[in-house]
Design an enzyme around this catalytic site. Structure first.
Site, PDB file in Angstrom:
ATOM      1  N   ARG A 222      19.215 -40.036 -94.598  1.00 53.85           N
ATOM      2  CA  ARG A 222      18.631 -39.573 -95.865  1.00 53.85           C
ATOM      3  C   ARG A 222      18.838 -40.627 -96.952  1.00 53.85           C
ATOM      4  O   ARG A 222      19.450 -41.676 -96.695  1.00 53.85           O
ATOM      5  CB  ARG A 222      19.268 -38.256 -96.308  1.00 53.85           C
ATOM      6  CG  ARG A 222      20.744 -38.413 -96.626  1.00 53.85           C
ATOM      7  CD  ARG A 222      21.387 -37.097 -96.997  1.00 53.85           C
ATOM      8  NE  ARG A 222      22.641 -37.347 -97.710  1.00 53.85           N
ATOM      9  CZ  ARG A 222      23.545 -36.432 -97.974  1.00 53.85           C
ATOM     10  NH1 ARG A 222      23.347 -35.188 -97.581  1.00 53.85           N
ATOM     11  NH2 ARG A 222      24.638 -36.734 -98.637  1.00 53.85           N
ATOM     12  N   GLY A 223      18.327 -40.344 -98.139  1.00 55.31           N
ATOM     13  CA  GLY A 223      18.618 -41.138 -99.337  1.00 55.31           C
ATOM     14  C   GLY A 223      18.264 -42.614 -99.195  1.00 55.31           C
ATOM     15  O   GLY A 223      17.232 -42.991 -98.624  1.00 55.31           O
ATOM     16  N   ALA A 294      26.177 -46.527 -95.366  1.00 52.53           N
ATOM     17  CA  ALA A 294      26.914 -45.249 -95.321  1.00 52.53           C
ATOM     18  C   ALA A 294      28.063 -45.302 -96.331  1.00 52.53           C
ATOM     19  O   ALA A 294      28.802 -46.281 -96.393  1.00 52.53           O
ATOM     20  CB  ALA A 294      27.458 -45.009 -93.917  1.00 52.53           C
ATOM     21  N   GLY A 295      28.164 -44.257 -97.112  1.00 52.39           N
ATOM     22  CA  GLY A 295      29.248 -44.221 -98.100  1.00 52.39           C
ATOM     23  C   GLY A 295      29.498 -42.790 -98.515  1.00 52.39           C
ATOM     24  O   GLY A 295      28.600 -41.938 -98.410  1.00 52.39           O
ATOM     25  N   LEU A 302      42.981 -39.344-110.619  1.00 50.22           N
ATOM     26  CA  LEU A 302      44.051 -39.827-109.739  1.00 50.22           C
ATOM     27  C   LEU A 302      45.189 -38.815-109.644  1.00 50.22           C
ATOM     28  O   LEU A 302      45.758 -38.587-108.577  1.00 50.22           O
ATOM     29  CB  LEU A 302      44.568 -41.185-110.240  1.00 50.22           C
ATOM     30  CG  LEU A 302      45.544 -41.882-109.311  1.00 50.22           C
ATOM     31  CD1 LEU A 302      44.923 -42.198-107.966  1.00 50.22           C
ATOM     32  CD2 LEU A 302      46.063 -43.155-109.959  1.00 50.22           C
ATOM     33  N   ALA A 303      45.498 -38.173-110.779  1.00 50.85           N
ATOM     34  CA  ALA A 303      46.596 -37.201-110.803  1.00 50.85           C
ATOM     35  C   ALA A 303      46.327 -36.030-109.854  1.00 50.85           C
ATOM     36  O   ALA A 303      47.257 -35.433-109.309  1.00 50.85           O
ATOM     37  CB  ALA A 303      46.810 -36.687-112.225  1.00 50.85           C
ATOM     38  N   ASN A 304      45.057 -35.701-109.679  1.00 48.93           N
ATOM     39  CA  ASN A 304      44.714 -34.541-108.843  1.00 48.93           C
ATOM     40  C   ASN A 304      44.270 -34.911-107.438  1.00 48.93           C
ATOM     41  O   ASN A 304      43.889 -34.032-106.660  1.00 48.93           O
ATOM     42  CB  ASN A 304      43.556 -33.761-109.502  1.00 48.93           C
ATOM     43  CG  ASN A 304      43.995 -33.083-110.782  1.00 48.93           C
ATOM     44  OD1 ASN A 304      45.151 -32.675-110.887  1.00 48.93           O
ATOM     45  ND2 ASN A 304      43.112 -32.998-111.750  1.00 48.93           N
ATOM     46  N   ASN A 352      34.980 -45.843-112.955  1.00 49.76           N
ATOM     47  CA  ASN A 352      34.395 -44.581-113.410  1.00 49.76           C
ATOM     48  C   ASN A 352      35.459 -43.486-113.378  1.00 49.76           C
ATOM     49  O   ASN A 352      36.303 -43.448-112.469  1.00 49.76           O
ATOM     50  CB  ASN A 352      33.219 -44.188-112.504  1.00 49.76           C
ATOM     51  CG  ASN A 352      32.290 -43.199-113.175  1.00 49.76           C
ATOM     52  OD1 ASN A 352      32.369 -42.986-114.392  1.00 49.76           O
ATOM     53  ND2 ASN A 352      31.405 -42.610-112.401  1.00 49.76           N
ATOM     54  N   TYR A 358      36.794 -44.346-104.968  1.00 53.23           N
ATOM     55  CA  TYR A 358      35.435 -44.848-104.730  1.00 53.23           C
ATOM     56  C   TYR A 358      35.245 -46.223-105.386  1.00 53.23           C
ATOM     57  O   TYR A 358      34.743 -47.170-104.764  1.00 53.23           O
ATOM     58  CB  TYR A 358      34.446 -43.834-105.298  1.00 53.23           C
ATOM     59  CG  TYR A 358      32.981 -44.152-105.101  1.00 53.23           C
ATOM     60  CD1 TYR A 358      32.368 -43.979-103.867  1.00 53.23           C
ATOM     61  CD2 TYR A 358      32.194 -44.591-106.174  1.00 53.23           C
ATOM     62  CE1 TYR A 358      31.015 -44.247-103.687  1.00 53.23           C
ATOM     63  CE2 TYR A 358      30.844 -44.862-106.015  1.00 53.23           C
ATOM     64  CZ  TYR A 358      30.259 -44.686-104.771  1.00 53.23           C
ATOM     65  OH  TYR A 358      28.916 -44.949-104.604  1.00 53.23           O
TER      66      TYR A 358
HETATM   67  P1  NAD Z   1      23.850 -40.036 -99.318  1.00 51.21           P
HETATM   68  O1  NAD Z   1      25.095 -39.227 -99.448  1.00 51.21           O
HETATM   69  O2  NAD Z   1      22.538 -39.390 -99.679  1.00 51.21           O
HETATM   70  O3  NAD Z   1      23.710 -40.607 -97.822  1.00 51.21           O
HETATM   71  C1  NAD Z   1      24.785 -41.245 -97.191  1.00 51.21           C
HETATM   72  C2  NAD Z   1      24.597 -41.116 -95.697  1.00 51.21           C
HETATM   73  O4  NAD Z   1      25.730 -41.738 -95.074  1.00 51.21           O
HETATM   74  C3  NAD Z   1      24.567 -39.657 -95.235  1.00 51.21           C
HETATM   75  O5  NAD Z   1      23.440 -39.441 -94.401  1.00 51.21           O
HETATM   76  C4  NAD Z   1      25.880 -39.490 -94.473  1.00 51.21           C
HETATM   77  O6  NAD Z   1      25.794 -38.574 -93.399  1.00 51.21           O
HETATM   78  C5  NAD Z   1      26.141 -40.917 -93.998  1.00 51.21           C
HETATM   79  N1  NAD Z   1      27.548 -41.127 -93.710  1.00 51.21           N
HETATM   80  C6  NAD Z   1      28.604 -40.788 -94.482  1.00 51.21           C
HETATM   81  N2  NAD Z   1      29.753 -41.090 -93.844  1.00 51.21           N
HETATM   82  C7  NAD Z   1      29.422 -41.628 -92.644  1.00 51.21           C
HETATM   83  C8  NAD Z   1      30.172 -42.111 -91.544  1.00 51.21           C
HETATM   84  N3  NAD Z   1      31.512 -42.073 -91.544  1.00 51.21           N
HETATM   85  N4  NAD Z   1      29.505 -42.593 -90.471  1.00 51.21           N
HETATM   86  C9  NAD Z   1      28.153 -42.612 -90.445  1.00 51.21           C
HETATM   87  N5  NAD Z   1      27.391 -42.156 -91.463  1.00 51.21           N
HETATM   88  C10 NAD Z   1      28.019 -41.664 -92.550  1.00 51.21           C
HETATM   89  O7  NAD Z   1      24.088 -41.366-100.152  1.00 51.21           O
HETATM   90  P2  NAD Z   1      23.061 -42.239-101.028  1.00 51.21           P
HETATM   91  O8  NAD Z   1      23.025 -41.649-102.375  1.00 51.21           O
HETATM   92  O9  NAD Z   1      21.807 -42.477-100.302  1.00 51.21           O
HETATM   93  O10 NAD Z   1      23.920 -43.601-101.136  1.00 51.21           O
HETATM   94  C11 NAD Z   1      23.884 -44.603-100.144  1.00 51.21           C
HETATM   95  C12 NAD Z   1      24.889 -45.685-100.502  1.00 51.21           C
HETATM   96  O11 NAD Z   1      24.633 -46.149-101.826  1.00 51.21           O
HETATM   97  C13 NAD Z   1      26.339 -45.213-100.483  1.00 51.21           C
HETATM   98  O12 NAD Z   1      27.162 -46.246-100.002  1.00 51.21           O
HETATM   99  C14 NAD Z   1      26.624 -44.930-101.940  1.00 51.21           C
HETATM  100  O13 NAD Z   1      27.995 -45.049-102.230  1.00 51.21           O
HETATM  101  C15 NAD Z   1      25.796 -46.005-102.621  1.00 51.21           C
HETATM  102  N6  NAD Z   1      25.419 -45.651-103.999  1.00 51.21           N
HETATM  103  C16 NAD Z   1      24.551 -44.605-104.260  1.00 51.21           C
HETATM  104  C17 NAD Z   1      24.213 -44.292-105.586  1.00 51.21           C
HETATM  105  C18 NAD Z   1      23.242 -43.183-105.966  1.00 51.21           C
HETATM  106  O14 NAD Z   1      22.964 -42.989-107.157  1.00 51.21           O
HETATM  107  N7  NAD Z   1      22.688 -42.436-105.025  1.00 51.21           N
HETATM  108  C19 NAD Z   1      24.780 -45.032-106.627  1.00 51.21           C
HETATM  109  C20 NAD Z   1      25.662 -46.061-106.316  1.00 51.21           C
HETATM  110  C21 NAD Z   1      25.964 -46.365-105.005  1.00 51.21           C
END
Ligand code: NAD
Length: 452
Positions: A222-223, A294-295, A302-304, A352, A358
């Protein structure tokens, strides 16, 4: 997610109300629909400005001509057509007085740049400048670029800077096509470094730029990951789209639509790097492009924050990336002239609230690509990071209304980006011809105020 304010602004029944309330009226951003980098400038008006003794103006001129437009070097008279593209070579700016060239070039024409126009400047990398004064002035160009981007962003105009080395002028064509093309929609106020240190590929196709390449995109169900997998496939790459086993349904659906190969795996599992390397060797003899997308977030102050939230985020966002690259690089699984793109975040640039875990992981990726770049250069491999800002995805959909509205507007173009905007930047950095750029982090955030 639809942008309610933009809908109200476009509706004749409600536009008077939003105007009376003084709400922002974001411009409709133009986006590329055609082939990546092919004929992007047909029919466009491009103005080329020079500084005295600049070394990159001729290369800019040639790149514009190759891209399909003959630049003019004098602005047309008042009342003439708006300027779609303005390119300026500021590599000759080496003393404070030389900065006046920026004022002289832009002051008369800034109001004449078209909506969704593109501005690209070139300057000498401050680290390569011959004197401290020249380094200061070269860095000054960056301040100019970032400020001008803020002044014209409401019209959808992007302004970016390429620090280019004298021995890398033949590598300007691809950055020029990206930053002056519609693909750069949500990339503005940014700086990249064009260098000759990476061994370059012989040919530079601009259409089907990734034909014959094998790509891995993690988190592709997705995304941003899904948009990236789709974009790379459109350029002719064979794409392996990886996601968690729990996302199998979404992943299969996405792969069916974009003709990618689904692969279910948790990237943070201990045996994943080895399994992945084996998969690509057995199936394709290796791979060419890795997009570490993937992220996860586990936000708490941090405290929580519980310790497993800390560990989970560091493991998925950072440790897995490094471990997978190690496995791909150890035995040449990632082929020469490969490309690695890591997804950082503006939180990694600026920090942030509630995101110490993160932001630590995403800032670490910025340091990682900078440190890896020179090590991988002899093999022709480029590694870069992209740092998205507010992108309209499931993640931002989940935000409370007010937080989402504020996040969406706090940038120079007054709206959120789309996954496709990030995918365009990733596709650009995955192109074989982009050999001049490695070790950089480029934000795709509409010049978000956070970390600006
Ligand atoms: P999202 O949450 O929509 O999609 C992330 C996908 O990664 C998901 O399909 C999830 O299942 C997969 N995933 C998570 N952990 C995994 C693992 N251990 N192994 C395999 N797959 C895994 O995220 P997004 O919004 O499309 O963001 C994509 C990347 O961009 C991320 O790294 C995110 O940190 C970064 N990012 C996004 C935004 C934003 O505004 N959407 C802003 C800054 C950075």
């Amino acid at each position: 997610m639809s942008d309610l304010l933009m809908k109200l602004n476009r509706n004749p029944a409600t536009s008077a109300i939003t105007k009376a309330l003084g709400l922002p009226n974001p411009v409709e951003l133009a986006r590329e629909r055609g082939a990546y980098l092919a004929h992007p400038f047909e029919g466009k008006t491009a103005l080329l400005a020079r500084s005295v003794d600049g070394y990159a103006a001729d290369a800019l001129f040639r790149s514009l001509v190759d891209a399909g437009v003959t630049p003019i070097e004098q602005a047309p008279p008042e009342g003439g057509p708006p300027l779609d593209i303005v390119a300026m070579d500021a590599t000759g700016c080496a003393s404070p007085a030389h900065l006046r060239a920026l004022y002289d070039a832009f002051h008369p024409i800034v109001r004449r740049i078209a909506r969704n126009g593109r501005v690209l400047l070139t300057a000498c990398d401050p680290a390569m400048a011959e004197t401290p004064a020249a380094a200061a002035v070269a860095r000054g160009v960056e301040g100019f670029v970032r400020s001008l981007a803020k002044e014209v962003g409401a019209k959808g105009i992007t302004v970016n800077l390429a620090y280019v080395d004298r021995d890398a002028l033949d590598r300007l064509d691809v950055p020029l096509r990206f930053f002056c093309g519609m693909q750069a929609t949500y990339v503005t106020g940014q700086v990249c470094h064009v260098k000759a240190r990476v061994v370059a590929a012989a040919s530079t196709p601009f259409k089907n730029a990734l034909a014959g390449k094998v790509a891995l995109v993690t988190g592709a169900a997705r995304g941003i990951g899904m948009a990236t997998a789709e974009r790379l496939a459109q350029e002719g790459a064979t794409v392996v789209a990886l996601d968690m086993p729990s996302a199998a349904d979404d992943l299969h659906q996405a792969c069916g639509r974009i003709a990618a190969i689904p692969l279910m795996m948790d990237i943070s599992a201990a045996d994943s790097p080895e399994r992945l390397a084996k998969f690509f060797v057995e199936r394709f003899g290796g791979l060419d492009i890795v997009v570490h997308n993937a992220g996860i977030t586990r936000d708490r102050t941090l405290a929580n924050m519980q310790d497993h939230f800390w560990d989970m985020v560091i493991n998925v966002n950072l440790a897995a990336v490094i471990a997978i690259d190690e496995a791909f690089l150890a035995n040449g699984v990632l082929r020469n002239e490969g490309r690695i793109v890591c997804l950082s975040s503006v939180s990694g640039v600026a920090g942030n609230f509630g995101q110490t875990n993160y932001a630590a992981s995403k800032a670490a990726l910025i340091g990682y690509v900078a440190a890896q770049a020179p090590l991988l250069a002899p093999r022709g491999i480029c590694i870069n990071a992209v740092a998205p800002g507010f992108i309209e995805t499931a993640m931002t959909d989940d935000m409370p209304f007010v937080t989402r509205e504020v996040g969406r507007r706090l940038n120079s173009v007054k709206q959120g980006g789309r996954p496709r905007d990030v995918a365009e930047l990733i596709a650009f950095l995955s192109t074989p011809a982009v050999a001049g750029i490695s070790g950089d982090t480029i934000r795709v955030c509409g010049q978000g105020l956070m970390g600006a």
